[in-house]
Each structure stands twice: as structure tokens, then as C-alpha cells.
Design a protein around this motif. Structure first.
Motif, PDB file in Angstrom:
ATOM      1  N   UNK A   1      36.940  55.300 -12.130  1.00  0.00           N
ATOM      2  CA  UNK A   1      36.971  53.837 -11.863  1.00  0.00           C
ATOM      3  C   UNK A   1      36.586  53.119 -13.116  1.00  0.00           C
ATOM      4  N   UNK A   2      36.541  51.760 -12.914  1.00  0.00           N
ATOM      5  CA  UNK A   2      36.238  50.960 -14.127  1.00  0.00           C
ATOM      6  C   UNK A   2      35.249  49.979 -13.704  1.00  0.00           C
TER       7      UNK A   2
ATOM      8  N   UNK B   1      45.272  64.862 -15.896  1.00  0.00           N
ATOM      9  CA  UNK B   1      45.477  63.439 -16.273  1.00  0.00           C
ATOM     10  C   UNK B   1      45.336  62.621 -15.210  1.00  0.00           C
ATOM     11  N   UNK B   2      44.602  61.342 -15.400  1.00  0.00           N
ATOM     12  CA  UNK B   2      44.666  60.496 -14.216  1.00  0.00           C
ATOM     13  C   UNK B   2      44.749  59.057 -14.523  1.00  0.00           C
ATOM     14  N   UNK B   3      45.451  58.206 -14.275  1.00  0.00           N
ATOM     15  CA  UNK B   3      45.658  56.874 -14.749  1.00  0.00           C
ATOM     16  C   UNK B   3      44.928  55.659 -13.793  1.00  0.00           C
ATOM     17  N   UNK B   4      44.629  54.736 -14.132  1.00  0.00           N
ATOM     18  CA  UNK B   4      43.563  53.716 -13.733  1.00  0.00           C
ATOM     19  C   UNK B   4      44.166  52.378 -14.202  1.00  0.00           C
ATOM     20  N   UNK B   5      43.662  51.321 -13.540  1.00  0.00           N
ATOM     21  CA  UNK B   5      44.105  49.831 -13.938  1.00  0.00           C
ATOM     22  C   UNK B   5      42.802  48.971 -13.934  1.00  0.00           C
TER      23      UNK B   5
ATOM     24  N   UNK C   1      38.952  50.519   2.189  1.00  0.00           N
ATOM     25  CA  UNK C   1      39.489  50.464   1.086  1.00  0.00           C
ATOM     26  C   UNK C   1      41.048  50.184   0.730  1.00  0.00           C
ATOM     27  N   UNK C   2      41.529  50.886   1.675  1.00  0.00           N
ATOM     28  CA  UNK C   2      42.911  50.717   1.831  1.00  0.00           C
ATOM     29  C   UNK C   2      43.344  49.175   1.902  1.00  0.00           C
ATOM     30  N   UNK C   3      42.978  48.548   2.796  1.00  0.00           N
ATOM     31  CA  UNK C   3      43.168  47.241   3.174  1.00  0.00           C
ATOM     32  C   UNK C   3      42.805  46.365   1.833  1.00  0.00           C
ATOM     33  N   UNK C   4      41.599  46.365   1.309  1.00  0.00           N
ATOM     34  CA  UNK C   4      41.167  45.671   0.252  1.00  0.00           C
ATOM     35  C   UNK C   4      42.008  45.737  -0.809  1.00  0.00           C
ATOM     36  N   UNK C   5      42.659  47.030  -0.975  1.00  0.00           N
ATOM     37  CA  UNK C   5      43.535  47.133  -2.094  1.00  0.00           C
ATOM     38  C   UNK C   5      44.895  46.394  -2.027  1.00  0.00           C
TER      39      UNK C   5
ATOM     40  N   UNK D   1      39.098  52.432  -6.057  1.00  0.00           N
ATOM     41  CA  UNK D   1      38.420  52.505  -7.301  1.00  0.00           C
ATOM     42  C   UNK D   1      39.451  52.640  -8.483  1.00  0.00           C
ATOM     43  N   UNK D   2      40.429  53.408  -8.499  1.00  0.00           N
ATOM     44  CA  UNK D   2      41.500  53.602  -9.651  1.00  0.00           C
ATOM     45  C   UNK D   2      42.037  52.269  -9.996  1.00  0.00           C
ATOM     46  N   UNK D   3      42.326  51.398  -9.049  1.00  0.00           N
ATOM     47  CA  UNK D   3      42.844  50.162  -9.072  1.00  0.00           C
ATOM     48  C   UNK D   3      42.304  49.058  -9.561  1.00  0.00           C
ATOM     49  N   UNK D   4      41.112  48.960  -9.003  1.00  0.00           N
ATOM     50  CA  UNK D   4      40.300  47.552  -9.122  1.00  0.00           C
ATOM     51  C   UNK D   4      38.918  47.847  -9.619  1.00  0.00           C
ATOM     52  N   UNK D   5      38.450  47.413 -10.541  1.00  0.00           N
ATOM     53  CA  UNK D   5      37.157  47.453 -11.195  1.00  0.00           C
ATOM     54  C   UNK D   5      36.026  46.883 -10.187  1.00  0.00           C
ATOM     55  N   UNK D   6      35.046  47.471 -10.208  1.00  0.00           N
ATOM     56  CA  UNK D   6      33.794  47.334  -9.333  1.00  0.00           C
ATOM     57  C   UNK D   6      32.482  46.683 -10.205  1.00  0.00           C
ATOM     58  N   UNK D   7      31.878  45.698  -9.722  1.00  0.00           N
ATOM     59  CA  UNK D   7      30.736  45.155  -9.850  1.00  0.00           C
ATOM     60  C   UNK D   7      29.652  45.619  -9.110  1.00  0.00           C
TER      61      UNK D   7
END
Length: 525
Positions: free
Chosen positions: A50-51, A129-133, A169-173, A240-246
Motif C-alpha cells: 500500500x501507499x 514481485x507486486x506492483x502498486x499505483x 473496497x471493490x466498489x470504492x476502487x 490498497x495496491x491501487x489507491x493511497x490511504x490517508x
């Protein structure tokens, strides 16, 4: 379905040896990894990436391995990683439950960026290896969108795979937001997750269960196990791999309605009277959150995140500095919800902000009557309400424009408009507060508002009297909010949504051209 968080990993002899390795044993992790010479079971695995705390030129990157290893991160502006912008590494050690995080800086603003993570163990064996955004904050006035909510895996409602898992989480993504504000209650450390729970329609909810979530958390590993549990859900991992969290926290990261001093703690207290339970909970929270490290400020949670010229987000901590009890006969000067230092910081940062919108991300609402929150009931400001009154009055005197409050906690969704003309305390300008959640927990019925600051419920949705409180997630009353800020007009659109992505309520709010109260442009259900 029963999975032990430790046993499920099927430790090999090599893994057991690596787990007991000291810092010295990890000194060689910087060497070039031997690519995939061992069986897959012998390579370091990743349980999640996650980011977070993304700014214009930087972001925090987090991941967790299944053993002691070194995390290697590459960042690129193209998904193929044909060119690399930044590389960095950090150790994942047993004393941090094999989590690792680092700050990537020197990044280009306003861009979609990709990061690639790999763990190498002490033998130099390269893992998967995992890839995030993530998307860095812009420097121009381009449009911004984000989502917010809170309250995950509460009241015994864990991951039922047959019912779709944590579907919110799927809906928010699917909204493809720039970032996600988690308003607290990432976990329910004080709530166990049983194998089964009975539903009111006679069906059975069947949870994935783990050893750590079978008991109320007291030990450090039990707190960590609460966070590990959420990573078992596929939608949680993908989001969480796609959307950064505050990230901010609320009470259930520790215990129900906790406060810094006075929380009952069966595990004992340190010599200064501080709770060992709180210390363990705080440590686990910081290990698992992709937050910027602030060791010089004792790991505080409150902070400002600047996301371009249209938006500053003020992450408020309404837990760490609050008073110790709800004794109404006590000294009101000893009653706090923000604390003197945080309140002074917030005033300074609001004055310094030149962003169009100032979002105050709070872990509790300010007008809903609750013994654990701010509002006491009708009447002039008292006890914890006095700090909020002081803040609202300051915002008016300082001509701070365009503030919006976002929160969760109440396990239903609502839009509240505050107006001094309806209030007992009137020294403030009108503003909006939006409540969302739960993301994946029991749903409650709407609560009562008090008249101290003149809130009016413009919309609210939760359980009906017939449904009763603590309604399971499978009945569709799970909520999040979406905020969009138009780059050309500056108009903020707030939409309350449910797990099936239905728009329940929306309002467009126009930014003020001067210090006068804002004008609501339109609203609809």
C-alpha cells in the motif's frame, strides 16, 4: 473456514532460522539477489502492499513480508517499468512484524506512478514481485477526487467469502479516486470474530477466522493480528495496491471508548501511569499504516496533507489528547477532545493554508450526541464542546474560507448542515459535516443531534427500527462518501454512496469569493 495466521504459512526450517535472525544477520541483505533458484515456498512472500500520505513530490510505500527480508522498491511513470524514476530499500524485521515502509521523494507532481516491490531474504533469495499505483498531488488546478469512510471488521462481521468478502473496497476502487481517507476503526481490537454468526433471516454468516482474532487483543501480536486479518480479503488487497490511504485512528484500534489516561487495562501500567495496552496498540497501528514517520513528535497521528492548490486535508486526532472521563461534575478546564497543542497547531495551519478547500478529517462527529464524542445535548458549549466552539469562532474571526468536516464512527451515513441561526452558540459561519461508514461492520440507526452548533440532518440513512442495530454487511447498508473538486470552477461535490455504488445524496458547494458564508448551489437525493 479456519486459518491460523502463523500456521498457514507452513514454515520451513530455513524460514524458522531466518525469523530468529538478528539485525546482524540481515546486514548482507543489500547484496544482489539470486533470482528464483529455490522452490516458490522458499522465496519471501508478500501479504500486502500500500501507499499513503501522498504529496506533490513524495509518497510513503509499505509492504509486509512473511519473514525477515529486505524490501526493494522501484518507482516508474510507466507500468512496464521501462524507465525507473526512483529506487529505495528498507528492512522488514521480526520486531516490526516483518512490515517495512519508506518515503519515496523527488517524484514528479500530478502524475500516475507505479511502484514495484520485491523482498530478498538473508540468503539473497529473491521473492515474488507486486506492483502498486498512486497519483501524486498536482501543482495546477486540475480536478481532484477522493473517497472516505471507516469502521472495518466490527461486531464480529469478518470475511465471509461466500458473501463477497469486504465488497465496499471493490466498489470504492471502481470510483478510481486519487486517495482514500480512512476515518478510523481500521480494526476492532476489542471485538472477536467467531466462525459463525446468525442472521435475522435465519441464514448463517461464516467468517474466515484466525487465532489472533479469536480473542480480545491484549498482546502486541494480537493487535498485529487484527491488521493482518484485513489483508486476507482480496478486495482489501486490490484496493490498497491501487489507491493511497490517508490514515487516522479512533477508539477500536485500542479498545471501546478509550482515552489516554483512565482506560481500564488488565495488562498493567508503566511507572508514569500510561497504559501498556495503548502503547501496544499504538505500535501496531504505526507498523501497519503507510504514514510519514514523525519520531520527533512521538509518532503523532494529526498532520496536514497538501494535495495541490485546491485542497489541504487536516487529519485530526480526537483520541490521543482527550480528557480521561465523562464526569460532568469535574473541572471543565480538564475536558478536551483535541488538546491544547493540537488545537494550536490546527489554528496555525488553517491560517497558513492557501488551498481553496480545507477538509477537516475527524474521527468523530461534532454534533451527534454520544457519550464518547463531543456533543453533550442541547445547550451552550460545555466540556469537550468548548474546544470546538473555540475553533469555530477562530475560523470565523480569521476569515478562513471553505472548511468541510468529514467523519465516520456512527455506523450510518448522514449530511449535516451547521448554521448559527439555529444554534445556541452563534459565533461561527455555516459549514457542512458529512458522516459515512461502516465500510464492513454492523450498521446502526441514526442518532440524535443537539442544538449547540445548530446542525440539521439534510440526509441520513441507517437501520430501521424493524431491522434493529448491528445489521450485518450482507444487507447492503454499508456506506462511503465521494468528494470531487472541479478544477475549472472549484465547486466541491460531496456524494454519499452505498456498497452497491448507489448515489444516496449529493450536494454541490461553491467556494466563497470572500470571507462571507458559502452558498449552496444545489442538492438532490
Amino acid at each position: 473456514m479456519a486459518i491460523s495466521a502463523r500456521a498457514a504459512r507452513g514454515l520451513t526450517r530455513r524460514q524458522l532460522l531466518v525469523r530468529s535472525a538478528s539485525m546482524a544477520a540481515l546486514a548482507g541483505l543489500g547484496s544482489v539477489a539470486r533470482p528464483y533458484l529455490s522452490r516458490a515456498a522458499d522465496r519471501p512472500a508478500i501479504s500486502g502492499i500500500q501507499s499513503g500520505d501522498v504529496a506533490g513530490d513524495s509518497a510513503v510505500i509499505w509492504a509486509r513480508a512473511d519473514r525477515a527480508a529486505r524490501m526493494h522498491v522501484e518507482c516508474s511513470a510507466v507500468e512496464s517499468f521501462a524507465s525507473i524514476l526512483r529506487t529505495a530499500s528498507a528492512d522488514a524485521l521480526p520486531e516490526r512484524d516483518f512490515t517495512a515502509k519508506l518515503l519515496l521523494d523527488g517524484l514528479p507532481p500530478g502524475q500516475d506512478l507505479f511502484y514495484r516491490i520485491r523482498f530478498d531474504d538473508s540468503d539473497g533469495v529473491a521473492g515474488e514481485t507486486r506492483i502498486g499505483h498512486f497519483r501524486t498531488a498536482p501543482t495546477d488546478r486540475r480536478s481532484v477526487s477522493f473517497v472516505w469512510s471507516g469502521d472495518v471488521a466490527g461486531q464480529g462481521w469478518g470475511i465471509d467469502v461466500a458473501r463477497g468478502g469486504m465488497r465496499s473496497y471493490r466498489t470504492m476502487l471502481s470510483e478510481r479516486p486519487d486517495f482514500f481517507i480512512h476515518s478510523g476503526d481500521h480494526i476492532y481490537a476489542d471485538c472477536t470474530i467467531p466462525a459463525e454468526q446468525q442472521l435475522p433471516n435465519g441464514e448463517v454468516w461464516r467468517n474466515i477466522v484466525t487465532e489472533e482474532k479469536s480473542v480480545v487483543a491484549h498482546s502486541l501480536d494480537q493487535f498485529r493480528g487484527n491488521y493482518r486479518y484485513n489483508w486476507l480479503d482480496e478486495h482489501f488487497r486490490a484496493f490498497h495496491a491501487e489507491v493511497p490511504m490517508f490514515a487516522q485512528w479512533d477508539d477500536h484500534e485500542v479498545a471501546d471508548d478509550w482515552s489516554p489516561v483512565g482506560t481500564a487495562d488488565a495488562t498493567g501500567y508503566d511507572a508514569d501511569g500510561s497504559s501498556r495496552l495503548v502503547a501496544r496498540a499504538r505500535r501496531a497501528f504505526h507498523e501497519f499504516m503507510p504514514m510519514r514517520l514523525m519520531p520527533e513528535r512521538d509518532g503523532r497521528v494529526y498532520r496536514k496533507i497538501a494535495y495541490g492548490p485546491l485542497l489541504d486535508v487536516f487529519m485530526i486526532d480526537m483520541r490521543s489528547y482527550r480528557d480521561s472521563s465523562w464526569n460532568k461534575q469535574g473541572d471543565p478546564d480538564d475536558s478536551f477532545i483535541l488538546g491544547r497543542s493540537q488545537l494550536a497547531w490546527l489554528k496555525r495551519e488553517l491560517v497558513a493554508s492557501d488551498a481553496t478547500w480545507k477538509v477537516l478529517a475527524a474521527d468523530l462527529p461534532i454534533g451527534l450526541v454520544s457519550l464518547d464524542a463531543v456533543a453533550l445535548g442541547d445547550g451552550p458549549p460545555a466540556r469537550r464542546e468548548r474546544e470546538i466552539a473555540d475553533l469555530l469562532s477562530f475560523i470565523k474571526r480569521a476569515s478562513i474560507r471553505d472548511t468541510v468536516w468529514l467523519t465516520a464512527d456512527m455506523h450510518y451515513t448522514a449530511a449535516h448542515h451547521y448554521d448559527p441561526n439555529r444554534a445556541v452558540f452563534q459565533d461561527f459561519e455555516p459549514f457542512w459535516e458529512f458522516v459515512s461508514g461502516p465500510l464492513h461492520a454492523g450498521t446502526w440507526s441514526p442518532g440524535a443531534l443537539d442544538n449547540t452548533f445548530g446542525p440539521r440532518a439534510m440526509y441520513q440513512k441507517g437501520c430501521s427500527a424493524e431491522q434493529g442495530d448491528n445489521l450485518a454487511p450482507c444487507f447492503g447498508l454499508q456506506f462511503f462518501g465521494r468528494v470531487g473538486i472541479d478544477g475549472s470552477t472549484g465547486v466541491m461535490t460531496v456524494t454519499l454512496k452505498d456498497v452497491d455504488n448507489h448515489d444516496l445524496f449529493a450536494v454541490d458547494i461553491e467556494p466563497r469569493p470572500d470571507a462571507r458564508p458559502g452558498r449552496i448551489m444545489a442538492q438532490h437525493i
